[in-house]
Design a protein around this motif. Sequence first.
Motif, PDB file in Angstrom:
ATOM      1  N   ASN A 189      96.527  68.115  15.420  1.00 55.14           N
ATOM      2  CA  ASN A 189      97.523  67.170  14.913  1.00 55.14           C
ATOM      3  C   ASN A 189      98.683  67.847  14.195  1.00 55.14           C
ATOM      4  OD1 ASN A 189      96.100  68.016  12.676  1.00 55.14           O
ATOM      5  ND2 ASN A 189      95.263  66.006  12.149  1.00 55.14           N
ATOM      6  N   TYR A 190      98.785  69.170  14.340  1.00 57.03           N
ATOM      7  CA  TYR A 190      99.887  69.903  13.728  1.00 57.03           C
ATOM      8  C   TYR A 190     100.380  70.916  14.749  1.00 57.03           C
ATOM      9  CZ  TYR A 190     102.577  72.546  10.252  1.00 57.03           C
ATOM     10  OH  TYR A 190     103.582  73.162   9.543  1.00 57.03           O
ATOM     11  N   TYR A 191     101.651  70.796  15.134  1.00 58.45           N
ATOM     12  CA  TYR A 191     102.200  71.621  16.206  1.00 58.45           C
ATOM     13  C   TYR A 191     103.235  72.601  15.672  1.00 58.45           C
ATOM     14  CZ  TYR A 191     100.081  68.443  19.596  1.00 58.45           C
ATOM     15  OH  TYR A 191      99.184  67.708  20.333  1.00 58.45           O
ATOM     16  N   VAL A 192     103.227  73.793  16.251  1.00 59.18           N
ATOM     17  CA  VAL A 192     104.229  74.807  15.927  1.00 59.18           C
ATOM     18  C   VAL A 192     104.901  75.254  17.226  1.00 59.18           C
ATOM     19  CG1 VAL A 192     104.646  77.112  14.987  1.00 59.18           C
ATOM     20  CG2 VAL A 192     102.946  75.613  13.899  1.00 59.18           C
ATOM     21  N   ASP A 193     106.212  75.129  17.291  1.00 59.01           N
ATOM     22  CA  ASP A 193     106.979  75.580  18.445  1.00 59.01           C
ATOM     23  C   ASP A 193     106.974  77.111  18.450  1.00 59.01           C
ATOM     24  OD1 ASP A 193     108.900  76.328  20.310  1.00 59.01           O
ATOM     25  OD2 ASP A 193     110.416  74.912  19.609  1.00 59.01           O
ATOM     26  N   ILE A 194     106.342  77.712  19.457  1.00 68.28           N
ATOM     27  CA  ILE A 194     106.278  79.172  19.535  1.00 68.28           C
ATOM     28  C   ILE A 194     107.041  79.699  20.754  1.00 68.28           C
ATOM     29  CG2 ILE A 194     104.084  79.280  18.275  1.00 68.28           C
ATOM     30  CD1 ILE A 194     102.791  79.968  21.102  1.00 68.28           C
ATOM     31  N   THR A 195     108.001  78.927  21.217  1.00 66.13           N
ATOM     32  CA  THR A 195     108.748  79.343  22.399  1.00 66.13           C
ATOM     33  C   THR A 195     109.338  80.739  22.227  1.00 66.13           C
ATOM     34  OG1 THR A 195     109.284  77.022  22.889  1.00 66.13           O
ATOM     35  CG2 THR A 195     110.620  78.730  23.972  1.00 66.13           C
ATOM     36  N   ASN A 228     100.994  73.221  27.661  1.00 64.55           N
ATOM     37  CA  ASN A 228     100.562  71.830  27.492  1.00 64.55           C
ATOM     38  C   ASN A 228     100.912  71.305  26.100  1.00 64.55           C
ATOM     39  OD1 ASN A 228      99.509  71.752  30.077  1.00 64.55           O
ATOM     40  ND2 ASN A 228      97.432  72.304  29.434  1.00 64.55           N
ATOM     41  N   ALA A 229     100.665  72.144  25.086  1.00 59.06           N
ATOM     42  CA  ALA A 229     101.010  71.731  23.725  1.00 59.06           C
ATOM     43  C   ALA A 229     102.517  71.562  23.581  1.00 59.06           C
ATOM     44  CB  ALA A 229     100.484  72.759  22.720  1.00 59.06           C
ATOM     45  N   GLY A 230     103.284  72.465  24.201  1.00 61.22           N
ATOM     46  CA  GLY A 230     104.730  72.345  24.150  1.00 61.22           C
ATOM     47  C   GLY A 230     105.237  71.085  24.820  1.00 61.22           C
ATOM     48  N   GLN A 231     104.605  70.707  25.916  1.00 63.12           N
ATOM     49  CA  GLN A 231     104.991  69.489  26.621  1.00 63.12           C
ATOM     50  C   GLN A 231     104.883  68.273  25.714  1.00 63.12           C
ATOM     51  OE1 GLN A 231     106.216  69.211  29.720  1.00 63.12           O
ATOM     52  NE2 GLN A 231     106.365  66.983  29.605  1.00 63.12           N
ATOM     53  N   CYS A 287     108.976  71.116  23.861  1.00 62.63           N
ATOM     54  CA  CYS A 287     109.445  72.502  23.904  1.00 62.63           C
ATOM     55  C   CYS A 287     108.661  73.235  24.985  1.00 62.63           C
ATOM     56  CB  CYS A 287     109.290  73.181  22.540  1.00 62.63           C
ATOM     57  SG  CYS A 287     107.580  73.410  22.000  1.00 62.63           S
ATOM     58  N   ARG A 288     108.970  74.508  25.203  1.00 63.65           N
ATOM     59  CA  ARG A 288     108.294  75.219  26.284  1.00 63.65           C
ATOM     60  C   ARG A 288     106.880  75.634  25.904  1.00 63.65           C
ATOM     61  NH1 ARG A 288     110.380  80.484  29.839  1.00 63.65           N
ATOM     62  NH2 ARG A 288     108.582  80.466  31.264  1.00 63.65           N
ATOM     63  N   TYR A 289     106.736  76.235  24.716  1.00 62.05           N
ATOM     64  CA  TYR A 289     105.425  76.716  24.278  1.00 62.05           C
ATOM     65  C   TYR A 289     105.161  76.258  22.843  1.00 62.05           C
ATOM     66  CZ  TYR A 289     105.541  80.115  28.156  1.00 62.05           C
ATOM     67  OH  TYR A 289     105.598  80.709  29.393  1.00 62.05           O
ATOM     68  N   ALA A 290     103.915  75.901  22.563  1.00 57.67           N
ATOM     69  CA  ALA A 290     103.537  75.517  21.202  1.00 57.67           C
ATOM     70  C   ALA A 290     102.079  75.882  20.954  1.00 57.67           C
ATOM     71  CB  ALA A 290     103.737  74.023  20.977  1.00 57.67           C
ATOM     72  N   GLU A 291     101.728  76.005  19.690  1.00 58.88           N
ATOM     73  CA  GLU A 291     100.334  76.105  19.261  1.00 58.88           C
ATOM     74  C   GLU A 291     100.006  74.840  18.487  1.00 58.88           C
ATOM     75  OE1 GLU A 291      99.729  80.937  18.801  1.00 58.88           O
ATOM     76  OE2 GLU A 291     100.422  79.787  17.073  1.00 58.88           O
ATOM     77  N   VAL A 292      98.754  74.405  18.614  1.00 61.45           N
ATOM     78  CA  VAL A 292      98.342  73.186  17.929  1.00 61.45           C
ATOM     79  C   VAL A 292      97.150  73.494  17.040  1.00 61.45           C
ATOM     80  CG1 VAL A 292      96.910  72.461  19.912  1.00 61.45           C
ATOM     81  CG2 VAL A 292      97.649  70.779  18.201  1.00 61.45           C
ATOM     82  N   PHE A 293      97.164  72.902  15.849  1.00 58.01           N
ATOM     83  CA  PHE A 293      96.135  73.148  14.835  1.00 58.01           C
ATOM     84  C   PHE A 293      95.589  71.823  14.327  1.00 58.01           C
ATOM     85  CE2 PHE A 293      99.372  76.430  14.746  1.00 58.01           C
ATOM     86  CZ  PHE A 293      98.608  77.580  14.900  1.00 58.01           C
ATOM     87  N   GLN A 294      94.406  71.905  13.753  1.00 55.20           N
ATOM     88  CA  GLN A 294      93.842  70.746  13.066  1.00 55.20           C
ATOM     89  C   GLN A 294      94.047  70.945  11.558  1.00 55.20           C
ATOM     90  OE1 GLN A 294      89.992  69.342  14.375  1.00 55.20           O
ATOM     91  NE2 GLN A 294      89.477  68.598  12.333  1.00 55.20           N
TER      92      GLN A 294
END
Length: 209
Positions: free
Chosen positions: A149-155, A189-192, A196-203
Amino acid sequence: MNVLAIGAHFDDVELGCGGALAKHVAKGDDVTVYVATQSGFANHRNLEVRSSNVAQAEGEAAMKALGIQHLICGKFRTLEIEFTDTLNIEILRIIEDRKIELVYTHWIGDIHHDHQAVGRASLHSSRHVPRLLMYRSNWYHSPMEFNGNYYVDITDSWPKKRDAIMAHASEMNRTGHKWISFFENEAENAGQRIGCRYAEVFQVLKWIE
């Protein structure tokens, strides 16, 4: 901001939050990585897969790829780490000494024994840290659900994350480079989901402003 990423083994933080860590470094945050085990291991036939020396050398190369200067290496043995005060105290000392404000650590629902123990110890020892995020660092199913539920754009930092993963040549050879394709697909998938193009997702376990 003083950031601490905690992993059971060399390669865990690279896979789970390497992009976010590179982004912190680029912003000028002070980033420390703590790896609890020596990270060498043998297979079920007691044949060495990766020596501790190789694991550390690859881990140091991965940290260099991410731009991280502070690496703290624990002395626990792979697959023998437990949720004990010895581990809790080691993490707590790092948190206090480096005045940590944000912790990244293993998701406690991970089925890997070491990941669970380190995740639980991180939660216990981070009681007074205002921000705590949990990451996934493998591809195995768990009976628990990861509630990202927490996303970081890592493009912009994906190339550094990729280089950090590739630094683990012994594991890349073992997995046939499946790590790269799997975690790139996860990042896409997270970026979608966030545009954005790339993302990481955290809880998020907690986030206090």
